[in-house]
Scaffold this motif. Structure first.
Motif, PDB file in Angstrom:
ATOM      1  N   VAL A  17       9.860 -15.983  -5.455  1.00  0.00           N
ATOM      2  CA  VAL A  17       9.160 -14.813  -5.997  1.00  0.00           C
ATOM      3  C   VAL A  17       7.733 -15.170  -6.381  1.00  0.00           C
ATOM      4  N   GLU A  18       7.546 -16.302  -7.023  1.00  0.00           N
ATOM      5  CA  GLU A  18       6.187 -16.703  -7.417  1.00  0.00           C
ATOM      6  C   GLU A  18       5.307 -16.969  -6.199  1.00  0.00           C
ATOM      7  N   SER A  19       5.863 -17.614  -5.192  1.00  0.00           N
ATOM      8  CA  SER A  19       5.047 -17.913  -4.006  1.00  0.00           C
ATOM      9  C   SER A  19       4.695 -16.646  -3.248  1.00  0.00           C
ATOM     10  N   LEU A  20       5.618 -15.683  -3.156  1.00  0.00           N
ATOM     11  CA  LEU A  20       5.306 -14.420  -2.486  1.00  0.00           C
ATOM     12  C   LEU A  20       4.319 -13.589  -3.300  1.00  0.00           C
ATOM     13  N   ALA A  21       4.447 -13.615  -4.605  1.00  0.00           N
ATOM     14  CA  ALA A  21       3.543 -12.846  -5.460  1.00  0.00           C
ATOM     15  C   ALA A  21       2.118 -13.366  -5.376  1.00  0.00           C
ATOM     16  N   ASN A  22       1.942 -14.651  -5.156  1.00  0.00           N
ATOM     17  CA  ASN A  22       0.614 -15.243  -5.070  1.00  0.00           C
ATOM     18  C   ASN A  22       0.064 -15.283  -3.647  1.00  0.00           C
ATOM     19  N   SER A  23       0.853 -14.886  -2.679  1.00  0.00           N
ATOM     20  CA  SER A  23       0.427 -14.937  -1.281  1.00  0.00           C
ATOM     21  C   SER A  23      -0.395 -13.695  -0.930  1.00  0.00           C
ATOM     22  N   ARG A  24      -1.618 -13.900  -0.455  1.00  0.00           N
ATOM     23  CA  ARG A  24      -2.481 -12.784  -0.042  1.00  0.00           C
ATOM     24  C   ARG A  24      -1.888 -12.046   1.151  1.00  0.00           C
ATOM     25  N   THR A  25      -1.298 -12.760   2.065  1.00  0.00           N
ATOM     26  CA  THR A  25      -0.704 -12.140   3.257  1.00  0.00           C
ATOM     27  C   THR A  25       0.436 -11.210   2.867  1.00  0.00           C
ATOM     28  N   PHE A  26       1.292 -11.684   1.980  1.00  0.00           N
ATOM     29  CA  PHE A  26       2.402 -10.840   1.542  1.00  0.00           C
ATOM     30  C   PHE A  26       1.901  -9.626   0.776  1.00  0.00           C
ATOM     31  N   GLN A  27       0.871  -9.793  -0.031  1.00  0.00           N
ATOM     32  CA  GLN A  27       0.306  -8.669  -0.770  1.00  0.00           C
ATOM     33  C   GLN A  27      -0.269  -7.625   0.186  1.00  0.00           C
ATOM     34  N   LYS A  28      -0.972  -8.081   1.228  1.00  0.00           N
ATOM     35  CA  LYS A  28      -1.512  -7.153   2.227  1.00  0.00           C
ATOM     36  C   LYS A  28      -0.383  -6.420   2.942  1.00  0.00           C
ATOM     37  N   PHE A  29       0.679  -7.172   3.279  1.00  0.00           N
ATOM     38  CA  PHE A  29       1.825  -6.551   3.937  1.00  0.00           C
ATOM     39  C   PHE A  29       2.479  -5.505   3.040  1.00  0.00           C
ATOM     40  N   ALA A  30       2.602  -5.794   1.750  1.00  0.00           N
ATOM     41  CA  ALA A  30       3.219  -4.856   0.808  1.00  0.00           C
ATOM     42  C   ALA A  30       2.384  -3.582   0.694  1.00  0.00           C
ATOM     43  N   VAL A  31       1.068  -3.728   0.613  1.00  0.00           N
ATOM     44  CA  VAL A  31       0.189  -2.551   0.518  1.00  0.00           C
ATOM     45  C   VAL A  31       0.255  -1.750   1.816  1.00  0.00           C
ATOM     46  N   TRP A  32       0.212  -2.434   2.947  1.00  0.00           N
ATOM     47  CA  TRP A  32       0.269  -1.755   4.249  1.00  0.00           C
ATOM     48  C   TRP A  32       1.587  -1.000   4.415  1.00  0.00           C
ATOM     49  N   SER A  33       2.703  -1.663   4.101  1.00  0.00           N
ATOM     50  CA  SER A  33       4.004  -1.006   4.272  1.00  0.00           C
ATOM     51  C   SER A  33       4.139   0.182   3.311  1.00  0.00           C
ATOM     52  N   HIS A  34       3.620   0.046   2.101  1.00  0.00           N
ATOM     53  CA  HIS A  34       3.686   1.151   1.143  1.00  0.00           C
ATOM     54  C   HIS A  34       2.881   2.352   1.649  1.00  0.00           C
ATOM     55  N   SER A  35       1.660   2.104   2.126  1.00  0.00           N
ATOM     56  CA  SER A  35       0.834   3.216   2.629  1.00  0.00           C
ATOM     57  C   SER A  35       1.450   3.841   3.875  1.00  0.00           C
ATOM     58  N   THR A  36       2.050   3.037   4.724  1.00  0.00           N
ATOM     59  CA  THR A  36       2.702   3.564   5.924  1.00  0.00           C
ATOM     60  C   THR A  36       3.887   4.455   5.563  1.00  0.00           C
ATOM     61  N   VAL A  37       4.676   4.030   4.594  1.00  0.00           N
ATOM     62  CA  VAL A  37       5.825   4.831   4.169  1.00  0.00           C
ATOM     63  C   VAL A  37       5.354   6.152   3.570  1.00  0.00           C
ATOM     64  N   LYS A  38       4.319   6.107   2.740  1.00  0.00           N
ATOM     65  CA  LYS A  38       3.784   7.341   2.146  1.00  0.00           C
ATOM     66  C   LYS A  38       3.259   8.279   3.231  1.00  0.00           C
ATOM     67  N   GLU A  39       2.572   7.736   4.221  1.00  0.00           N
ATOM     68  CA  GLU A  39       2.041   8.544   5.319  1.00  0.00           C
ATOM     69  C   GLU A  39       3.167   9.186   6.125  1.00  0.00           C
ATOM     70  N   LEU A  40       4.209   8.417   6.395  1.00  0.00           N
ATOM     71  CA  LEU A  40       5.345   8.956   7.141  1.00  0.00           C
ATOM     72  C   LEU A  40       6.078  10.028   6.343  1.00  0.00           C
ATOM     73  N   GLN A  41       6.153   9.856   5.027  1.00  0.00           N
ATOM     74  CA  GLN A  41       6.776  10.884   4.194  1.00  0.00           C
ATOM     75  C   GLN A  41       5.984  12.181   4.254  1.00  0.00           C
ATOM     76  N   ALA A  42       4.667  12.078   4.220  1.00  0.00           N
ATOM     77  CA  ALA A  42       3.829  13.279   4.293  1.00  0.00           C
ATOM     78  C   ALA A  42       3.993  13.964   5.644  1.00  0.00           C
ATOM     79  N   LYS A  43       4.039  13.174   6.709  1.00  0.00           N
ATOM     80  CA  LYS A  43       4.218  13.751   8.047  1.00  0.00           C
ATOM     81  C   LYS A  43       5.585  14.411   8.178  1.00  0.00           C
ATOM     82  N   SER A  44       6.593  13.798   7.583  1.00  0.00           N
ATOM     83  CA  SER A  44       7.933  14.381   7.696  1.00  0.00           C
ATOM     84  C   SER A  44       8.014  15.699   6.939  1.00  0.00           C
ATOM     85  N   LYS A  45       7.294  15.810   5.815  1.00  0.00           N
ATOM     86  CA  LYS A  45       7.279  17.082   5.090  1.00  0.00           C
ATOM     87  C   LYS A  45       6.600  18.160   5.925  1.00  0.00           C
ATOM     88  N   ASP A  46       5.489  17.795   6.586  1.00  0.00           N
ATOM     89  CA  ASP A  46       4.804  18.753   7.452  1.00  0.00           C
ATOM     90  C   ASP A  46       5.700  19.162   8.618  1.00  0.00           C
TER      91      ASP A  46
END
Length: 102
Positions: A17-46
């Motif tokens: 957990v500590e190594s993933l929390a401090n990893s820039r790559t994992f943080q970028k992946f988490a932000v990207w996956s979160h934004s992608t999920v939010k975008e897909l949710q908006a598209k599914s509502k439309d």
């Protein structure tokens, strides 16, 4: 033995957990996956609202078609019944059609 396993699992999870929390790559992946999920949710509502609109149109068309079919069927049925009544009346009035000739 189970105690040692729990200690090892705890330490391993803490390091992971500590190594993933401090990893820039994992943080970028988490932000990207979160934004992608939010975008897909908006598209599914439309898409869902679009499907609701299309279904409403289809339901109205189906209702109109079924009422037209029902009225056409009733008209044809009454024609057939009138023709059958006419044939039955003509047979009743014509005695030669009632009994077969011998």
């Amino acid at each position: 033995m189970a105690f040692i396993k729990r200690i090892f699992d705890h330490l391993f999870n803490q390091v992971l957990v500590e190594s993933l929390a401090n990893s820039r790559t994992f943080q970028k992946f988490a932000v990207w996956s979160h934004s992608t999920v939010k975008e897909l949710q908006a598209k599914s509502k439309d898409g869902a609202s679009l499907m609701d609109g299309q279904f409403g149109k289809f339901a109205a068309q189906a209702k109109e078609a079924s009422s037209k079919f029902r009225s056409d069927f009733a008209a044809e049925l009454s024609k057939v019944q009138a023709e059958m009544n006419k044939q039955a009346a003509s047979k009743a009035n014509d005695p030669s059609k009632l009994r077969p000739k011998q």
